[in-house]
Design an enzyme around this catalytic site. Structure first.
Site, short mmCIF file in Angstrom:
data_model
loop_
_atom_site.label_atom_id
_atom_site.label_comp_id
_atom_site.label_asym_id
_atom_site.label_seq_id
_atom_site.Cartn_x
_atom_site.Cartn_y
_atom_site.Cartn_z
CG PHE A 1 -2.10 0.80 1.16
CD1 PHE A 1 -3.18 0.39 0.40
CD2 PHE A 1 -2.19 2.01 1.83
CE1 PHE A 1 -4.34 1.16 0.32
CE2 PHE A 1 -3.32 2.78 1.75
CZ PHE A 1 -4.41 2.37 0.99
CG ASP B 1 -1.08 -2.83 6.27
OD1 ASP B 1 -2.18 -3.10 6.79
OD2 ASP B 1 -0.87 -1.77 5.64
CE1 TYR C 1 -10.03 2.51 5.94
CE2 TYR C 1 -9.22 3.37 8.02
CZ TYR C 1 -9.02 3.09 6.68
OH TYR C 1 -7.82 3.39 6.10
CE LYS C 2 -8.92 -0.31 3.93
NZ LYS C 2 -7.50 -0.37 3.65
NE ARG D 1 -10.28 -3.00 -4.09
CZ ARG D 1 -9.75 -2.45 -3.01
NH1 ARG D 1 -8.65 -2.95 -2.47
NH2 ARG D 1 -10.32 -1.40 -2.43
C1 LIG Z 1 -6.68 0.69 3.91
C2 LIG Z 1 -5.25 0.42 4.05
C3 LIG Z 1 -4.41 1.34 4.70
C4 LIG Z 1 -4.95 2.66 5.15
O1 LIG Z 1 -4.13 3.44 5.95
P1 LIG Z 1 -4.77 4.67 6.76
O2 LIG Z 1 -3.65 5.22 7.53
O3 LIG Z 1 -5.88 4.11 7.61
O4 LIG Z 1 -5.32 5.63 5.76
C5 LIG Z 1 -3.08 0.99 4.85
N1 LIG Z 1 -2.60 -0.19 4.39
C6 LIG Z 1 -3.40 -1.08 3.75
C7 LIG Z 1 -2.83 -2.38 3.27
C8 LIG Z 1 -4.73 -0.80 3.57
O5 LIG Z 1 -5.51 -1.69 2.93
#
Ligand SMILES: *Cc1c(COP(=O)(O)O)cnc(C)c1O
Length: 420
Positions: free
Chosen positions: A123, A204, A229-230, A380
């Site tokens: 990410f 992560d 939040y997911k 997705r």
């Molecule tokens: C959604 C997501 C994030 C989001 O990071 P935030 O700091 O909450 O914006 C980070 N890493 C992955 C793999 C994600 O899917």
């Protein structure tokens, strides 16, 4: 194949759908970007708001339960989802902020180990964080951040990752589930390989928590972090989380703050920092109660559903069903499945690849299906096991078939927004 209605009737988790606010008239398949609001999450949020209204500052001590211990009690409720001891989990901060905290705590470059290992599918925010820690320590990211390449642009090969644990790597960080393809990595095998080569390893889990069971303690993972939040359905920007293996509980937090001080000394207001003997040492400041409260309600639903194992079971059945429908209903329309097919290699979503992915997503939204586009060519679809039905999956694929058949996506401009 059984009808979607029959599959829903046989689903032991079907009753949880009624706990959620489903957007009217829509089929929501974007729970891997933002999970939906449950009544339970809403109740807990309203409770904190009411306590604030009636108690003011006394909410910290007199609310039921007192706000002061809320992040720790929620951490204990969350721990089983990632296979952790309660003391190994802190519910705090944001995903990227937590990675910064973990890097400040774990990244101790020293000759000859002064490289961070990650991968090119990670990410972007994580990569930004990794680079900034190198820069802060005077190390050039071009030399000291090593990104394992993906052979197909979608997945990672465990052998490629394991081969990259060389003697100059101090710390490695990967995503448990790749956010585009949904590939699930073998955390146990990677952790073994890293430790054999003297490398610290963290994951992560933003795209896996709440959809895929983890065994972070058994696997011996050094650290992990995630958002809520997911698949955890705790609301936009909800408080994230940290896993800190208990063998690291004596490690000083890289970024110290008063909420990382031992609970019995936190309000002694000493200028000396006495860290908590557990993961809460990595908390920094006052917990964000309003974005913590919904998580409490959401975790109640996870517990009532029997925990992550039956949810994973249903999630796999839903993604299996979607893949079967893609194969039977969408042949000849130019789609390929970009997610791994094997159950132990896939997370909670499927990914359809199509050169017209962006325009097709626009057409799906008009048709009342909420998908998720990832540049340049991925759609997705994420069925959330607590609230998505088999009928939703069947209806979404039927709409997609109609769109492809009538080519209705062609009404959308071919130019896609640069930022989506
Ligand atoms: C959604 C997501 C994030 C989001 O990071 P935030 O700091 O909450 O914006 C980070 N890493 C992955 C793999 C994600 O899917």
């Amino acid at each position: 194949m059984r009808s979607p209605a029959a599959l829903d009737r046989a689903d032991p988790l079907a009753r949880f759908r009624a706990e959620f606010h489903l957007p009217p008239g829509k089929i929501y398949l974007d729970g891997n970007s933002l999970g939906l609001l449950s009544q339970r999450a809403e109740t807990h949020l309203n409770r904190i708001v009411n306590e604030w209204r009636t108690l003011g500052i006394e909410g910290w001590t007199d609310a039921n339960p007192p706000w002061v211990g809320l992040s720790e009690s929620i951490a204990a409720n969350l721990a089983p989802l990632v296979g952790a001891l309660p003391a190994e989990v802190a519910v705090t901060g944001s995903t990227t902020g937590n990675l910064h905290q973990l890097l400040a705590t774990f990244f101790t470059p020293d000759s000859p180990r002064n490289v961070i290992l990650a991968d090119e599918l990670n990410f972007p925010s994580d990569i930004h964080a990794l680079k900034s820690h190198l820069t802060q320590r005077g190390l050039d990211p071009a030399k000291h951040l090593r990104l394992v390449r993906s052979r197909d642009g979608l997945t990672l090969q465990i052998d490629d990752l394991a081969a990259a644990f060389t003697d100059d790597v101090q710390l490695a960080m990967f995503s448990a589930v790749q956010f585009k393809s949904g590939q699930l990595l073998d955390l146990a095998a990677l952790t073994r390989a890293a430790h054999k080569r003297g490398v610290m390893i963290g994951f992560d889990c933003s795209h896996s928590i709440g959809a895929v069971p983890h065994e972070l303690s058994n696997d011996g993972v050094d650290f992990a972090f995630w958002c809520s939040y997911k698949y955890l359905n705790a609301g936009p920007g909800a408080v994230g989380g940290i896993y800190l293996n208990q063998r690291h509980h004596a490690r000083a937090p890289g970024l110290a703050g008063w909420w990382g001080v031992r609970r019995d000394q936190r309000f002694a207001m000493s200028l000396d920092h006495a860290p908590s003997p557990d993961a809460s040492a990595l908390q920094i400041g006052t917990p964000h109660l309003l974005s913590l409260a919904p998580l409490q309600g959401s975790l109640e639903l996870f517990a009532e559903a029997g925990g992550i194992v039956p949810l994973r079971q249903k999630s796999l059945e839903l993604t299996d069903y979607l893949m079967t429908l893609v194969e039977s209903e969408l042949t000849g329309f130019g789609f390929t499945l970009a997610n791994p097919h094997l159950a132990h290699e896939r997370g909670g979503h499927i990914a359809l690849r199509h050169p017209e992915a962006w325009r097709i997503c626009q057409a799906l939204k008009i048709a009342g299906v909420v998908p998720d586009f990832r540049t340049p060519d991925l759609i997705r679809l994420a069925p959330a096991p607590l609230y998505t039905s088999f009928a939703d999956c069947a209806a979404a694929i039927a709409k997609l078939r109609e769109i492809m058949h009538a080519k209705t996506y062609e009404i959308f401009s071919e130019t896609r927004a640069a930022v989506t």
